[in-house]
Design a protein around this motif. Sequence first.
Motif, PDB file in Angstrom:
ATOM      1  N   MET A   1      45.447  43.950  40.352  1.00 48.08           N
ATOM      2  CA  MET A   1      45.126  42.330  40.482  1.00 48.08           C
ATOM      3  C   MET A   1      45.686  42.341  42.056  1.00 48.08           C
ATOM      4  O   MET A   1      46.655  42.957  42.463  1.00 48.08           O
ATOM      5  CB  MET A   1      46.212  41.670  39.905  1.00 48.08           C
ATOM      6  N   ASP A   2      45.066  41.096  42.512  1.00 48.78           N
ATOM      7  CA  ASP A   2      45.491  40.833  43.736  1.00 48.78           C
ATOM      8  C   ASP A   2      46.856  39.840  43.854  1.00 48.78           C
ATOM      9  O   ASP A   2      47.088  39.118  42.786  1.00 48.78           O
ATOM     10  CB  ASP A   2      44.439  40.008  44.989  1.00 48.78           C
ATOM     11  N   SER A   3      47.452  39.566  44.756  1.00 46.24           N
ATOM     12  CA  SER A   3      48.696  38.592  44.771  1.00 46.24           C
ATOM     13  C   SER A   3      48.385  37.194  44.412  1.00 46.24           C
ATOM     14  O   SER A   3      49.048  36.508  43.993  1.00 46.24           O
ATOM     15  CB  SER A   3      49.420  38.827  46.133  1.00 46.24           C
ATOM     16  N   GLN A   4      46.990  36.887  44.756  1.00 47.94           N
ATOM     17  CA  GLN A   4      46.607  35.417  44.623  1.00 47.94           C
ATOM     18  C   GLN A   4      46.378  35.263  42.971  1.00 47.94           C
ATOM     19  O   GLN A   4      46.896  34.325  42.432  1.00 47.94           O
ATOM     20  CB  GLN A   4      45.232  35.060  45.212  1.00 47.94           C
ATOM     21  N   SER A   5      45.849  36.303  42.407  1.00 50.25           N
ATOM     22  CA  SER A   5      45.627  36.281  40.964  1.00 50.25           C
ATOM     23  C   SER A   5      47.083  36.233  40.186  1.00 50.25           C
ATOM     24  O   SER A   5      47.149  35.448  39.216  1.00 50.25           O
ATOM     25  CB  SER A   5      44.784  37.627  40.606  1.00 50.25           C
ATOM     26  N   ILE A   6      47.880  37.040  40.936  1.00 51.57           N
ATOM     27  CA  ILE A   6      49.098  37.056  40.083  1.00 51.57           C
ATOM     28  C   ILE A   6      49.749  35.818  40.234  1.00 51.57           C
ATOM     29  O   ILE A   6      50.413  35.120  39.142  1.00 51.57           O
ATOM     30  CB  ILE A   6      50.171  38.307  40.598  1.00 51.57           C
ATOM     31  N   ALA A   7      49.948  35.288  41.199  1.00 53.14           N
ATOM     32  CA  ALA A   7      50.323  33.732  41.566  1.00 53.14           C
ATOM     33  C   ALA A   7      49.779  32.870  40.792  1.00 53.14           C
ATOM     34  O   ALA A   7      50.673  31.703  40.202  1.00 53.14           O
ATOM     35  CB  ALA A   7      50.134  33.395  43.186  1.00 53.14           C
ATOM     36  N   ARG A   9      48.400  33.167  37.947  1.00 54.22           N
ATOM     37  CA  ARG A   9      48.699  33.413  36.470  1.00 54.22           C
ATOM     38  C   ARG A   9      50.197  33.041  36.107  1.00 54.22           C
ATOM     39  O   ARG A   9      50.419  32.317  35.018  1.00 54.22           O
ATOM     40  CB  ARG A   9      48.535  34.863  36.214  1.00 54.22           C
ATOM     41  N   SER A  10      51.009  33.134  37.309  1.00 49.75           N
ATOM     42  CA  SER A  10      52.410  32.637  37.139  1.00 49.75           C
ATOM     43  C   SER A  10      52.626  31.329  36.950  1.00 49.75           C
ATOM     44  O   SER A  10      53.149  30.597  36.095  1.00 49.75           O
ATOM     45  CB  SER A  10      53.418  33.397  38.186  1.00 49.75           C
TER      46      SER A  10
END
Length: 87
Positions: A1-7, A9-10
Amino acid sequence: MDSQSIAARSRRERFSDQIRILQSLVPNAEKLDTVSMLGQTLEYVRFLQHQVWQLYQGVDPELVQSSDMICEKWKDFANANQQAKMK
């Protein structure tokens, strides 16, 4: 997962957590979809503001709830608050 997807989701998880908390604070909001629940929350805040105004005016809340002085719009909230006090 890239950081944008993680952000993203958060953010969604935080939003969901906050919505659940809000649902627990507003009477009869647990079974509503998010948009309806937010509308119900606005109405509840207005109801609480109305109650505060009545207290500042020296109106006895028990007298208001037991009479026709309470606006029809607020009766559901008043009844929910009264039931919550009895628990």
